[in-house]
Design a protein around this motif. Structure first.
Motif, PDB file in Angstrom:
ATOM      1  N   ALA A  33       0.871  -1.174   0.000  1.00 26.39           N
ATOM      2  CA  ALA A  33       0.000   0.000   0.000  1.00 26.39           C
ATOM      3  C   ALA A  33       0.910   1.227   0.000  1.00 26.39           C
ATOM      4  O   ALA A  33       2.008   1.193   0.583  1.00 26.39           O
ATOM      5  N   ASN A  52      -4.534   1.280  -1.743  1.00 19.65           N
ATOM      6  CA  ASN A  52      -4.119  -0.121  -1.584  1.00 19.65           C
ATOM      7  C   ASN A  52      -3.327  -0.581  -2.797  1.00 19.65           C
ATOM      8  O   ASN A  52      -3.121   0.164  -3.771  1.00 19.65           O
ATOM      9  N   TRP A  53      -2.891  -1.826  -2.795  1.00 22.84           N
ATOM     10  CA  TRP A  53      -1.955  -2.310  -3.797  1.00 22.84           C
ATOM     11  C   TRP A  53      -2.491  -2.224  -5.225  1.00 22.84           C
ATOM     12  O   TRP A  53      -1.747  -1.985  -6.162  1.00 22.84           O
ATOM     13  N   THR A 102      -2.052  -5.158   3.273  1.00 17.25           N
ATOM     14  CA  THR A 102      -3.095  -5.336   2.271  1.00 17.25           C
ATOM     15  C   THR A 102      -4.249  -4.370   2.495  1.00 17.25           C
ATOM     16  O   THR A 102      -5.161  -4.294   1.680  1.00 17.25           O
ATOM     17  N   THR A 104      -5.781  -0.357   3.703  1.00 10.68           N
ATOM     18  CA  THR A 104      -5.470   1.068   3.558  1.00 10.68           C
ATOM     19  C   THR A 104      -5.211   1.641   4.943  1.00 10.68           C
ATOM     20  O   THR A 104      -6.049   2.296   5.539  1.00 10.68           O
TER      21      THR A 104
END
Length: 124
Positions: A33, A52-53, A102, A104
């Motif tokens: 993130a 996020n990712w 994983t 936020t």
């Protein structure tokens, strides 16, 4: 070691816009993130935004909601912060940060790596 390099800061008048960029290297970008924090003179480092990712989820500090937008380009290993309707109180050094989460996350302690920062100054 993760490397984060911010760019795009500068001097802007109140009501104007800036876009910050953060280029990341030496990491698998989609494992992280990515967030932005800021620190004004004499104040604590403050959470601004996180994504996020995948870019599908984001969160913002109350003071910037509705004015700032965070995004990422996983093909370029870069995260952006679009800042609109800037105010003098947005003046600060803005830092990019990476978190192996994983979620936020929004706390400073959740971020493992930090850039050197870029100065944003908003004149009234």
């Amino acid at each position: 070691q993760v490397r984060l390099v911010e760019s795009g800061g500068g001097l802007v008048q109140a009501g104007g816009s800036l876009r910050l960029s953060c280029a990341a290297s030496r990491l698998l970008f989609t494992d992280y993130a990515m967030g932005w924090f800021r620190q004004a003179p004499g104040k604590d480092r403050e959470f601004v935004a996180v994504v996020n990712w995948s870019g599908s989820s984001s969160d913002y500090g109350d003071s910037v909601k509705g004015r700032f937008t965070i995004s990422r380009d996983n093909t370029r290993n870069t995260v952006y912060l679009q800042m609109n309707s800037l105010k003098p109180e947005d003046t600060a050094v803005y830092y990019c940060a990476a978190s192996r989460s994983t979620l936020t996350v929004t706390s400073k302690s959740s971020f493992d790596s930090w850039g050197q920062g870029t100065q944003v100054t908003v004149s009234s």
